[in-house]
Design a protein around this motif. Structure first.
Motif, PDB file in Angstrom:
ATOM      1  N   ASP A   1       0.702  -1.267  -0.072  1.00 26.90           N
ATOM      2  CA  ASP A   1       0.157  -0.066  -0.090  1.00 26.90           C
ATOM      3  C   ASP A   1       0.857   1.393  -0.071  1.00 26.90           C
ATOM      4  O   ASP A   1       0.351   2.393  -0.383  1.00 26.90           O
ATOM      5  CB  ASP A   1      -0.932   0.143   1.098  1.00 26.90           C
ATOM      6  CG  ASP A   1      -2.380   0.031   0.933  1.00 26.90           C
ATOM      7  OD1 ASP A   1      -2.488  -0.523  -0.335  1.00 26.90           O
ATOM      8  OD2 ASP A   1      -3.205   0.398   1.842  1.00 26.90           O
TER       9      ASP A   1
ATOM     10  N   GLN B   1       3.495   0.910  -4.167  1.00 30.31           N
ATOM     11  CA  GLN B   1       2.202   1.439  -4.836  1.00 30.31           C
ATOM     12  C   GLN B   1       2.718   2.689  -5.527  1.00 30.31           C
ATOM     13  O   GLN B   1       3.355   3.672  -5.043  1.00 30.31           O
ATOM     14  CB  GLN B   1       1.209   1.874  -3.951  1.00 30.31           C
ATOM     15  CG  GLN B   1      -0.079   2.664  -4.811  1.00 30.31           C
ATOM     16  CD  GLN B   1      -1.216   2.768  -3.731  1.00 30.31           C
ATOM     17  OE1 GLN B   1      -2.362   2.873  -4.413  1.00 30.31           O
ATOM     18  NE2 GLN B   1      -1.197   3.140  -2.610  1.00 30.31           N
TER      19      GLN B   1
ATOM     20  N   GLN C   1      -0.677   4.749  -9.806  1.00 34.74           N
ATOM     21  CA  GLN C   1      -2.091   3.774  -9.038  1.00 34.74           C
ATOM     22  C   GLN C   1      -2.618   4.237  -8.006  1.00 34.74           C
ATOM     23  O   GLN C   1      -4.045   4.195  -7.897  1.00 34.74           O
ATOM     24  CB  GLN C   1      -1.188   2.576  -8.346  1.00 34.74           C
ATOM     25  CG  GLN C   1      -0.727   1.636  -9.693  1.00 34.74           C
ATOM     26  CD  GLN C   1       0.253   0.452  -8.964  1.00 34.74           C
ATOM     27  OE1 GLN C   1       0.413   0.617  -7.640  1.00 34.74           O
ATOM     28  NE2 GLN C   1       0.517  -0.443  -9.753  1.00 34.74           N
ATOM     29  N   ALA C   2      -2.111   5.102  -7.076  1.00 35.15           N
ATOM     30  CA  ALA C   2      -2.630   5.883  -5.973  1.00 35.15           C
ATOM     31  C   ALA C   2      -3.751   6.974  -6.568  1.00 35.15           C
ATOM     32  O   ALA C   2      -4.708   6.983  -5.932  1.00 35.15           O
ATOM     33  CB  ALA C   2      -1.676   6.497  -4.946  1.00 35.15           C
TER      34      ALA C   2
ATOM     35  N   LYS D   1      -6.643   4.381  -9.222  1.00 37.79           N
ATOM     36  CA  LYS D   1      -7.114   3.284  -8.978  1.00 37.79           C
ATOM     37  C   LYS D   1      -8.586   3.408  -8.801  1.00 37.79           C
ATOM     38  O   LYS D   1      -9.497   2.415  -8.955  1.00 37.79           O
ATOM     39  CB  LYS D   1      -6.511   2.426  -7.875  1.00 37.79           C
ATOM     40  CG  LYS D   1      -6.682   3.220  -6.192  1.00 37.79           C
ATOM     41  CD  LYS D   1      -5.689   2.531  -5.332  1.00 37.79           C
ATOM     42  CE  LYS D   1      -5.644   3.589  -4.224  1.00 37.79           C
ATOM     43  NZ  LYS D   1      -4.734   2.758  -2.886  1.00 37.79           N
TER      44      LYS D   1
ATOM     45  N   HIS E   1      -2.368  -2.679  -8.620  1.00 38.13           N
ATOM     46  CA  HIS E   1      -2.333  -2.495  -7.285  1.00 38.13           C
ATOM     47  C   HIS E   1      -2.650  -3.572  -6.515  1.00 38.13           C
ATOM     48  O   HIS E   1      -1.964  -3.984  -5.645  1.00 38.13           O
ATOM     49  CB  HIS E   1      -2.988  -1.051  -6.789  1.00 38.13           C
ATOM     50  CG  HIS E   1      -2.810  -1.032  -5.341  1.00 38.13           C
ATOM     51  ND1 HIS E   1      -1.640  -0.628  -4.778  1.00 38.13           N
ATOM     52  CD2 HIS E   1      -3.896  -0.885  -4.338  1.00 38.13           C
ATOM     53  CE1 HIS E   1      -1.923  -0.756  -3.515  1.00 38.13           C
ATOM     54  NE2 HIS E   1      -3.010  -0.469  -3.119  1.00 38.13           N
TER      55      HIS E   1
ATOM     56  N   THR F   1      -0.178  -6.182  -6.928  1.00 35.85           N
ATOM     57  CA  THR F   1       1.020  -5.818  -5.859  1.00 35.85           C
ATOM     58  C   THR F   1       0.760  -6.729  -4.526  1.00 35.85           C
ATOM     59  O   THR F   1       1.667  -7.203  -4.056  1.00 35.85           O
ATOM     60  CB  THR F   1       1.323  -4.558  -6.034  1.00 35.85           C
ATOM     61  OG1 THR F   1       1.532  -4.019  -7.211  1.00 35.85           O
ATOM     62  CG2 THR F   1       2.417  -4.261  -4.845  1.00 35.85           C
TER      63      THR F   1
END
Length: 131
Positions: A17, A21, A25-26, A29, A43, A46
């Motif tokens: 996280d 990340q 992605q953050a 997403k 993500h 991952t």
């Protein structure tokens, strides 16, 4: 077995996280459309990989393994639920249901999000310890 699996899954979750990340992605997403789902899936993958490594560590270092089938089920559960929670609407919906608008306005969604993820990890660790 539950405690060690939960701690290892939690450490893997934190790694996936935060340091693993990407900014993309953050930021994307929870977006609508293909790009949002692609960022979300990357993500979530991952998380699956990080948690898979954690379960391998449990097996090799701690000699604690629930087996391949149970581990695959747990990883599917973790990846799927993580992807759903990170779409952000479930957290927003929960906060509206729980009548937490002020908490939401002051950064509470991140705490509710992480609590949901921890509950998912606890269920996974309980499942792995029970099989």
């Amino acid at each position: 077995m539950f405690a060690s699996l939960f701690v290892l899954l939690y450490v893997a979750h934190l790694a996936a996280d935060y340091p693993l990340q990407t900014d993309h992605q953050a930021a994307h997403k929870a977006d609508h459309g293909h790009a949002g789902w692609r960022a979300n899936a990357a993500h979530a993958l991952t998380h699956v990989v990080a948690c898979g490594v954690a379960l391998m560590v449990a097996s090799v270092v701690l000699d604690e393994s629930a087996g391949t089938w149970a581990s695959a089920v747990a990883l599917l559960w973790i990846g799927t639920t993580h992807a759903v929670i990170d779409r952000r609407w479930p957290v927003a919906r929960w906060m509206r249901f729980a009548r937490q608008p002020k908490f939401a306005q002051h950064g509470g969604a991140a705490h509710v999000d992480q609590t949901a993820h921890l509950l998912v990890l606890a269920v996974a660790a309980l499942f792995l310890a029970a099989v």
